[in-house]
Structures are given as structure tokens and as C-alpha cells.
Write a protein that holds these residues in place. Structure first.
Motif, short mmCIF file in Angstrom:
data_model
loop_
_atom_site.label_atom_id
_atom_site.label_comp_id
_atom_site.label_asym_id
_atom_site.label_seq_id
_atom_site.Cartn_x
_atom_site.Cartn_y
_atom_site.Cartn_z
N SER A 126 8.84 -3.14 -2.12
CA SER A 126 8.47 -1.94 -2.86
C SER A 126 6.95 -1.85 -2.91
N VAL A 127 6.46 -0.63 -3.12
CA VAL A 127 5.03 -0.40 -3.25
C VAL A 127 4.75 -0.04 -4.70
N GLN A 128 3.82 -0.79 -5.32
CA GLN A 128 3.41 -0.51 -6.69
C GLN A 128 1.90 -0.32 -6.69
N GLY A 129 1.45 0.93 -6.72
CA GLY A 129 0.02 1.22 -6.66
C GLY A 129 -0.53 0.86 -5.29
N LYS A 130 -1.51 -0.02 -5.25
CA LYS A 130 -2.10 -0.49 -3.99
C LYS A 130 -1.64 -1.90 -3.65
N THR A 131 -0.41 -2.24 -4.06
CA THR A 131 0.14 -3.57 -3.83
C THR A 131 1.54 -3.44 -3.21
N ASP A 187 -2.07 -7.23 -1.35
CA ASP A 187 -2.95 -6.08 -1.55
C ASP A 187 -3.04 -5.26 -0.27
N ILE A 188 -2.91 -3.95 -0.41
CA ILE A 188 -2.96 -3.05 0.74
C ILE A 188 -4.41 -2.60 0.94
N PRO A 189 -4.99 -2.79 2.14
CA PRO A 189 -6.35 -2.33 2.39
C PRO A 189 -6.47 -0.81 2.28
N GLU A 190 -7.70 -0.34 2.08
CA GLU A 190 -7.97 1.10 1.87
C GLU A 190 -7.50 1.97 3.03
#
Length: 178
Positions: free
Chosen positions: A97-102, A116-119
Motif C-alpha cells: 500500500s502507499v501511505q503518503g510518500k511511503t 521512502d518514495i523518491p520525488e
């Protein structure tokens, strides 16, 4: 001269190219990419194409000719279309699942894995076991997908783990009974 290096790079109408000294900047609807080009190459733009020309014909320079032409072509494709990698989670209870930028992965550990998902990267979870990763930089996309996959690489006995879409795993027989 390299066979790949001498091919022209076709520019879509939505792509803008700027070449300042050795810094090549390519802008498109999905982002902007920059690359430092060695001085042995000359990048010429004409009639909606880019041509990567080699100044000095030595053995090592010829080897880099096709590489830099392909890197420039990947930049053009990335800013105009984006690249996509799809990861599949296979295993009982594996979900994402994706929660915000994670990106949160449940992979059978006693705790969820937070990445953590990069920009520059977009992550989308389809169903609970399919992860679509999009980016305009092919290098960053592949690196992030490999980091996610490294948490549970596919194993050869049951086929569990994080797989790329359409990846085939060589299965092993396991123990044979008496």
C-alpha cells in the motif's frame, strides 16, 4: 563509428532540448532531465532530430558513442512518455500500500517494511499485490524497483517473493520423499 551511435534520435513535438556547453537539458510534459555530455561528443539538433557526433575517433571514444546516444534517447522517451516497471507480490499474506510518500510492504516479516518514495517516482498499487512504478529517469526507476525487490527476491522452490512482471523463475524440485 558505432552502428547505434550514428542513428538519429527523433524528438516528439512536446520535447524541448537545450545544449549549453556540455550540459544537455531535455524538457517534456513529464519532467526535466539533465546530463553532462563529454566534450568528445557534439549534439546537433535539426529537423526534429538529435544527432550525436563523435569528434575524436579513438577506440574508447567509439565504445562510448552508442552509450551516450542511447542515454539521450532514454531521456527523450522518459520526458515524453515515462517508463513503467510492474512488480508482482507472490506469497500468502504479501500485500502493498502507499501511505503518503511511503510504500508499505507486508512481506511475511514480523513488521511492515516502509520504503521512502523518491520525488521523481510515482508509485501506484493495483489490487494489493501489483505495484506500478513510473518515472521519467530510467536509471532511478530501475534502482528503486531493485531496492523494493531486494526485500524478498523470488525463491526457486515455491516461487514466493517480489517478481518483475512476466519474469520466469526456474523452479527446483526440492526434497524427494523415500
Amino acid at each position: 563509428m558505432s552502428r547505434i551511435g550514428k542513428l538519429p534520435v527523433k524528438l516528439p513535438a512536446s520535447v524541448d532540448v537545450t545544449n549549453d556547453n556540455s550540459l544537455l537539458t531535455i524538457k517534456g510534459k513529464f519532467g526535466t532531465l539533465e546530463k553532462t555530455i563529454p566534450e568528445i561528443f557534439v549534439v546537433e539538433q535539426s529537423n526534429g532530430t538529435l544527432i550525436v557526433r563523435l569528434e575524436n575517433q579513438t577506440r574508447t571514444n567509439k565504445a562510448l558513442h552508442g552509450l551516450y546516444r542511447t542515454l539521450i534517447n532514454n531521456m527523450v522517451i522518459g520526458v515524453s512518455e515515462q517508463f513503467l516497471k510492474t512488480l508482482m507480490l507472490q506469497g500468502v499474506g504479501y500485500r502493498a500500500s502507499v501511505q503518503g510518500k511511503t510504500l508499505v510492504l507486508n512481506l511475511g516479516f514480523s513488521h511492515p517494511v516502509n520504503i521512502d518514495i523518491p520525488e521523481a517516482i510515482n508509485v501506484e498499487v493495483v489490487q494489493n499485490t501489483t505495484i506500478n512504478i513510473k518515472a521519467c529517469d530510467k536509471e532511478q526507476l530501475g534502482l528503486f524497483a531493485a531496492q523494493v525487490r531486494s526485500w524478498r527476491p523470488p525463491e526457486p522452490y515455491k516461487g514466493k517473493g517480489i517478481l518483475y512482471k512476466d519474469e520466469q523463475i526456474l523452479r527446483k524440485a526440492g526434497k524427494s520423499g523415500k
